[in-house]
Design a protein around this motif. Structure first.
Motif, PDB file in Angstrom:
ATOM      1  N   LYS A   1       0.827  -1.213   0.000  1.00  7.80           N
ATOM      2  CA  LYS A   1       0.000   0.000   0.000  1.00  7.80           C
ATOM      3  C   LYS A   1       0.862   1.265   0.000  1.00  7.80           C
ATOM      4  O   LYS A   1       0.396   2.337  -0.397  1.00  7.80           O
ATOM      5  CB  LYS A   1      -0.936  -0.012   1.212  1.00  7.80           C
ATOM      6  N   THR A   2       2.084   1.149   0.480  1.00  3.19           N
ATOM      7  CA  THR A   2       3.064   2.234   0.388  1.00  3.19           C
ATOM      8  C   THR A   2       4.344   1.644  -0.184  1.00  3.19           C
ATOM      9  O   THR A   2       4.610   0.440  -0.029  1.00  3.19           O
ATOM     10  CB  THR A   2       3.361   2.852   1.767  1.00  3.19           C
ATOM     11  N   ASP A   3       5.126   2.477  -0.834  1.00  2.00           N
ATOM     12  CA  ASP A   3       6.326   1.950  -1.487  1.00  2.00           C
ATOM     13  C   ASP A   3       7.611   2.208  -0.719  1.00  2.00           C
ATOM     14  O   ASP A   3       8.681   1.772  -1.132  1.00  2.00           O
ATOM     15  CB  ASP A   3       6.456   2.510  -2.912  1.00  2.00           C
ATOM     16  N   ARG A   4       7.517   2.909   0.418  1.00  2.00           N
ATOM     17  CA  ARG A   4       8.717   3.169   1.215  1.00  2.00           C
ATOM     18  C   ARG A   4       8.349   3.604   2.627  1.00  2.00           C
ATOM     19  O   ARG A   4       7.230   4.051   2.887  1.00  2.00           O
ATOM     20  CB  ARG A   4       9.594   4.235   0.549  1.00  2.00           C
ATOM     21  N   ILE A   5       9.315   3.440   3.525  1.00  2.00           N
ATOM     22  CA  ILE A   5       9.194   3.960   4.895  1.00  2.00           C
ATOM     23  C   ILE A   5      10.391   4.880   5.082  1.00  2.00           C
ATOM     24  O   ILE A   5      11.518   4.417   5.293  1.00  2.00           O
ATOM     25  CB  ILE A   5       9.190   2.829   5.945  1.00  2.00           C
ATOM     26  N   GLU A   6      10.164   6.154   4.979  1.00  2.00           N
ATOM     27  CA  GLU A   6      11.260   7.115   4.882  1.00  2.00           C
ATOM     28  C   GLU A   6      12.218   7.090   6.073  1.00  2.00           C
ATOM     29  O   GLU A   6      13.432   7.228   5.909  1.00  2.00           O
ATOM     30  CB  GLU A   6      10.692   8.518   4.691  1.00  2.00           C
ATOM     31  N   GLU A   7      11.668   6.908   7.269  1.00  2.00           N
ATOM     32  CA  GLU A   7      12.533   6.924   8.458  1.00  2.00           C
ATOM     33  C   GLU A   7      13.611   5.843   8.388  1.00  2.00           C
ATOM     34  O   GLU A   7      14.726   6.012   8.877  1.00  2.00           O
ATOM     35  CB  GLU A   7      11.706   6.715   9.739  1.00  2.00           C
ATOM     36  N   LEU A   8      13.248   4.688   7.807  1.00  2.00           N
ATOM     37  CA  LEU A   8      14.173   3.554   7.785  1.00  2.00           C
ATOM     38  C   LEU A   8      15.267   3.716   6.735  1.00  2.00           C
ATOM     39  O   LEU A   8      16.230   2.937   6.715  1.00  2.00           O
ATOM     40  CB  LEU A   8      13.402   2.261   7.523  1.00  2.00           C
TER      41      LEU A   8
END
Length: 298
Positions: free
Chosen positions: A257-264
């Motif tokens: 549903k999302t293509d990235r997790i920016e914090e990681l």
């Protein structure tokens, strides 16, 4: 003039009687070479007063023995502790265990750690303090929890303290390296691992936090007035709420549903740059949970 020593209870949830001993022995020996007659022991409650006051009883007994027995620690102190509280002073100091991680090899003898606090509140996605979490954190906390079982005996007058510290170690066994595990799986593209962390590990951590909270609340009400516990409610409740959000974020990413997790995607750096030294003291909650603090002046 008078002299104030310290019984370390301002390093998170766990006491640091071992560090108190390092400081008290030379302090009293020096004190006896002066004309100062009055001295006392302080037990501060920096940033929340999470640590139980009675957890520093071994330090109070130590100071008393040093002052009234020539500046040395006689063996009778162990017998007195056994008589007063049901365990020896050395055994009582096992309460320090929740903080005794990472720093066993510390080259600075005057150092004391705050692992019991910053590893609890360190954000799983931001990873502000991930740099300071050892690879074997889970094993260390598991070992320390097992050692605390030696205080789980009916004759120990402050048995409830051991129960709180064991519950905390159980949380940290799972929580301390959570951010490291999440980021490793994310960078490797292991979405199934992230899904399992969200579905299994995070709910397990939340359950353990609730067990710890119940023990901690009981401990607080046994020793203190209710004032101040609203801070603990906000902090621990906020931690649980944040873990719920992290769980949903991981699910969304694992399901596409999302293509990235920016914090990681951000590199994990030391809080204090330009140094390889990992032996710092972190004790301010508002610096643990976010890097986006706002200082408002009126």
């Amino acid at each position: 003039l008078c002299f104030a020593s310290g019984a370390w209870k301002w390093s998170g949830f766990a006491p640091y009687n071992i560090h108190s001993e390092r400081k008290m022995i030379p302090a009293v020996q020096a004190l006896k070479q002066t004309a100062i007659k009055d001295s006392y022991v302080t037990a501060w409650g920096d940033d929340g007063a999470e640590c139980a006051t009675l957890a520093v009883m071994p330090s109070l007994l130590l100071y008393s023995e040093l002052v009234f027995n020539g500046g040395t620690l006689p063996a009778i102190a162990e017998e007195k502790s056994l008589f007063l509280w049901g365990v020896t002073r050395e055994r009582f100091k096992t309460l320090d265990n929740a903080n005794r991680i990472l720093y066993a090899d510390c080259p600075f003898p005057g150092y004391y750690g705050t692992a019991s606090k910053f590893m609890l509140y360190n954000d799983p996605l931001l990873g502000i303090y991930d740099y300071y979490v050892p690879d074997d954190a889970a094993e260390q906390f598991q070992k320390n929890a097992s050692a605390l079982e030696s205080l789980d005996i009916k004759k120990f007058r402050y048995r409830y303290l051991a129960g709180t510290m064991r519950a905390l170690c159980a949380v940290l066994e799972e929580k301390a390296d959570l951010g490291l595990k999440i980021r490793k799986a994310y960078l490797a593209g292991e979405k199934e691992t992230l899904r399992r962390i969200a579905a299994e590990k995070i709910p397990r951590i939340v359950k353990k936090i609730k067990t710890f909270y119940a023990a901690f609340r009981k401990q607080w009400n046994k020793e203190n007035k209710t004032f101040g516990f609203e801070v603990q409610d906000i902090r621990i409740g906020g931690l649980i709420g944040r873990l719920y959000d992290v769980k949903e974020r991981l699910f969304e990413y694992a399901k596409g549903k999302t293509d990235r997790i920016e914090e990681l995607e951000q590199e994990r750096l030391p809080v204090y740059p330009n140094t390889e030294n990992k032996y710092f003291i972190f004790n301010e909650w508002n610096r643990m949970v976010t890097a986006g603090r706002m200082n408002l002046k009126y």
